[in-house]
Scaffold this motif. Structure first.
Motif, PDB file in Angstrom:
ATOM      1  N   HIS A 161     -41.035  42.418  11.625  1.00  0.00           N
ATOM      2  CA  HIS A 161     -42.299  42.976  12.049  1.00  0.00           C
ATOM      3  C   HIS A 161     -43.230  42.756  14.007  1.00  0.00           C
ATOM      4  O   HIS A 161     -43.291  43.161  14.251  1.00  0.00           O
ATOM      5  CB  HIS A 161     -43.837  41.857  11.942  1.00  0.00           C
ATOM      6  N   MET A 162     -41.051  42.147  14.049  1.00  0.00           N
ATOM      7  CA  MET A 162     -40.665  42.519  15.766  1.00  0.00           C
ATOM      8  C   MET A 162     -40.154  44.079  16.217  1.00  0.00           C
ATOM      9  O   MET A 162     -40.251  44.833  15.322  1.00  0.00           O
ATOM     10  CB  MET A 162     -39.893  42.076  15.943  1.00  0.00           C
ATOM     11  N   VAL A 197     -44.664  48.667  23.669  1.00  0.00           N
ATOM     12  CA  VAL A 197     -45.844  47.731  22.903  1.00  0.00           C
ATOM     13  C   VAL A 197     -47.133  47.668  23.263  1.00  0.00           C
ATOM     14  O   VAL A 197     -47.248  47.818  24.734  1.00  0.00           O
ATOM     15  CB  VAL A 197     -44.907  46.465  23.888  1.00  0.00           C
ATOM     16  N   ASP A 208     -48.918  42.356  22.839  1.00  0.00           N
ATOM     17  CA  ASP A 208     -47.951  41.420  22.555  1.00  0.00           C
ATOM     18  C   ASP A 208     -48.085  39.848  22.519  1.00  0.00           C
ATOM     19  O   ASP A 208     -47.534  39.094  22.729  1.00  0.00           O
ATOM     20  CB  ASP A 208     -46.244  41.079  23.288  1.00  0.00           C
ATOM     21  N   THR A 264     -50.495  42.367   7.482  1.00  0.00           N
ATOM     22  CA  THR A 264     -49.263  43.544   8.824  1.00  0.00           C
ATOM     23  C   THR A 264     -49.831  44.597   8.065  1.00  0.00           C
ATOM     24  O   THR A 264     -50.617  45.352   6.285  1.00  0.00           O
ATOM     25  CB  THR A 264     -48.110  42.986   8.317  1.00  0.00           C
ATOM     26  N   ARG A 303     -53.521  41.116  16.403  1.00  0.00           N
ATOM     27  CA  ARG A 303     -52.103  40.928  17.031  1.00  0.00           C
ATOM     28  C   ARG A 303     -50.669  41.397  17.020  1.00  0.00           C
ATOM     29  O   ARG A 303     -51.024  42.291  16.104  1.00  0.00           O
ATOM     30  CB  ARG A 303     -51.877  39.080  17.327  1.00  0.00           C
ATOM     31  N   ASN A 304     -49.941  41.395  18.016  1.00  0.00           N
ATOM     32  CA  ASN A 304     -48.444  42.486  17.346  1.00  0.00           C
ATOM     33  C   ASN A 304     -48.592  43.605  17.072  1.00  0.00           C
ATOM     34  O   ASN A 304     -48.480  44.293  16.198  1.00  0.00           O
ATOM     35  CB  ASN A 304     -47.803  41.172  15.772  1.00  0.00           C
ATOM     36  N   TRP A 311     -47.110  47.447  18.110  1.00  0.00           N
ATOM     37  CA  TRP A 311     -46.287  48.336  19.058  1.00  0.00           C
ATOM     38  C   TRP A 311     -46.319  49.174  17.814  1.00  0.00           C
ATOM     39  O   TRP A 311     -46.570  49.496  16.873  1.00  0.00           O
ATOM     40  CB  TRP A 311     -45.343  47.742  19.125  1.00  0.00           C
TER      41      TRP A 311
END
Lengths: 253, 253, 253, 253
Positions: free
Chosen positions: D51-52, D59, D62, D176, D246-247, D249
């Motif tokens: 997931h990174m 991005v 973040d 996700t 969140r998160n 990219w």
């Protein structure tokens, strides 16, 4: 970054690529290495002209009889349309007709002609339809110098996708459709996992290029796939207009 | 699980589905809701017969001149093939010819005829080829009652995909190819992200149904895509045989 | 044409378009008209983290036993590879292993690690492979800062299609593959009418985007489809290197 | 036909096939013949966990700032949503937000969470949406043990295609989405010649497999493609509910 670093990186990239290229070996192969003799391609005899049925086609209508069709009302009684001079004409208010035989993936050749007496506008002129698998309509309409909604004119996937161009002939002249159809596929849950696809050539002109069909044709509301059999009849629509058909044949793919 | 539990679960499933169905609202829509008037479909005039160029086609060869082609050797000098009686014939050992105009996505109509004097076997009989974008070959070969490797006979994507059936006419008779081609797309790294695709209709019979082209045609070794321009000439091959061509036109898609 | 004619035509075009636009009716629909309650979407429970098996997965290997596999030599004797600390390691020269269960369309999650002791170069480093339906290989190789041919590095469709990027982790670290596979379809003649397709995500990075598989993987020569069953085992390759595997699960699509 | 004739034909077929097979030459090739060193595959570094963001990702969010977004009302003023504890929350009635950067073909990773306080039913629970290219919505909704229309629940292509399964997590837990998107392509007439396509993975589970998007998402009425730019912002919807993100990219493909 500064310019000299940039240049260095560019050089590095060049060298790396150079190195990579140098790894490609220059192999001298015999050309036979890429020749495959199987599967053996089945021989057929094409029609003398392209609109004529090839040897592996199932002839649905050759002008001599309506026996390839039944009434779509009950799926069994004789097709109630008119046969005259080798041509089949919609008999208004007798209902749709459908093929006795069932088809999934197929090549379909069909010819049709709009009535010479022009009555009405838009959807009111020479309206009929070809329902692949009884569900997915390629529109039949007199769209010659007559405007209607784009996704409803001749050669549209009705109420879904307009044709790329309008290649209509005049009322009374014969139009050809060459249709290459791939049936939808469903999974165990009844979800569609491969929608139907279709290529349509109208009078020799590509108008739908392997287009995805969005679901069964709906006059009202949006299409929504529902799992069905792998093979179903082709249906021709009685929309009340004196549309004529001739020379109908199908090849199973 | 035991049988009564199974039954209960079946009932439960039935009820759940029943409940779901009941949620579907029966909406009465006006049919106009799904009628779209844009984009407006461009009007063209089809050929009187399907093999004739429609009004939006670029005619490459109509039998009167070789001006649509140049020699592929240098891309500029006149096409060195023979023009006689409205027909263009390969002049062996003069090299390939290519169109002056460049094409990407296209509909291509082309007719060809194998020499009546049959010499040799397999690839030795009436061999030529149509290179879409100069890279992707639809094979031209006298495959009439003549066996060769399946991925090398007429209407194959040469050394890649055999045709679904063999629809060849006899040597001396005219074959038609109707080709619907989608050019490949490449990303910034030069990787192919959408390979070329092609539909081929041979004498009115579907032989390649939106088939993916695996890369540029290679006589020796396997195909490997390399990024290139969006539009390139169509090339016809001089393979040393007296193959004839006529009636060539292209529509940009 | 002269300029004023051009202008007139432009005006005409504008008017025509204007007219067309004006035909689009502004229908006020209830939004319910485009809401579909069927088919009912089946509920599952995803893994707590994305690499964990969801509730509808078939777990092939969870580290406790090799029972999900058999030797590929005879298709029935126990898988001869090593199980230690929840990890399965190739035992060189014992041969490939394959799943007991057979799969067609599927989602496959699998994790693998290249040996920390680096021996050799290119194909010699941490070589193995995942054969979908026993025929179509997604390459397993230590491609971390090690160059080999592009269509042979990790995450390539072996000897066919290179990955879009190289997303390898270091030797000894665990790589994940998430593979979404659609099986090929054949017609009655044994011709492939829908080639296999695959999407591969390597360590969370898209590397194969619904790519067409060109045929069964061949070490020597080019791929050529041959009709086969709808479901076949997944095979893992013994290529003589100490490649490790863990956490393998499959969902039937 | 009679039975003995049938048998003879079967024999003939067998012989013909036998003959065909015998034509396949058994070529011994060097395996290098099918190894391609170009194009060179670009090296990237994947995230430590899937997931990174990998090294080639842009991005968007973040957790440290909302600078990757602007208000969608004017496309330039700061995004009016709340940033707290590394999480971005919809501020009801402030309007949608969109990325500063524009994207076409892309891989998008995004995480979202439905409000723990459950209010309302169906579309009323944790409603938001991700508009790819500002036009094509992947639905965001609290569909955990909450029934709504199938083509409107989480991970549907909103009002078009339901997900293959429902892989939702509980309200308050993080979901996700991994989205692989191919932008639509239009021709000179403004007709769509390659519709948008999308693969969606929800919590590690495949829910949309290279699905064709039928046109821009419409709340009322059916979708209808209209030509647009090759790259456009990603938009997140303010539907009045306290959905968290969140998160985020993106990788350009």
């Amino acid at each position: 970054m500064n310019k000299s670093l940039k240049l260095s990186l560019a050089c590095l990239a060049f060298l790396t690529v150079g190195q990579a290229f140098s790894q490609q070996k220059d192999i001298k192969l015999p050309p036979e290495a890429t020749e495959f003799w199987e599967p053996v391609v089945r021989q057929i005899t094409p029609g003398e002209q392209n609109h004529m049925a090839p040897s592996d086609a199932i002839v649905i209508f050759d002008g001599t009889s309506l026996d390839g069709f039944v009434s779509a009302k009950d799926g069994s009684s004789p097709a109630p349309w008119k046969l005259e001079n080798g041509v089949m004409t919609v008999t208004p208010r007798t209902g749709d007709v459908q093929t006795k035989e069932k088809f999934g993936d197929m090549q379909l050749h069909i010819e049709w002609s709009a009535p010479t007496e022009i009555k009405g506008e838009g959807q009111g002129r020479g309206n009929s339809g070809i329902f692949l698998m009884s569900h997915y309509e390629v529109q039949v309409l007199d769209s010659y110098e007559s405007r209607t909604y784009s996704n409803g004119q001749a050669a549209s996937i009705y109420k879904q996708t307009p044709p790329l161009v309008n290649a209509m002939k005049k009322p009374g002249e014969w139009n050809t459709y060459d249709i290459y159809f791939t049936a939808p596929r469903f999974n165990a849950d009844g979800m569609v996992v491969a929608p139907a696809r279709v290529t349509v050539v109208h009078n020799g002109v590509l108008v739908q290029n392997n287009v995805e069909i969005k679901g069964p044709t709906e006059y009202i509301g949006i299409p929504n796939y529902k799992a069905h059999d792998n093979a179903l009849p082709i249906k021709l629509q009685d929309h009340g207009d004196l549309v004529k058909f001739r020379n109908i044949w199908v090849r199973k793919l």
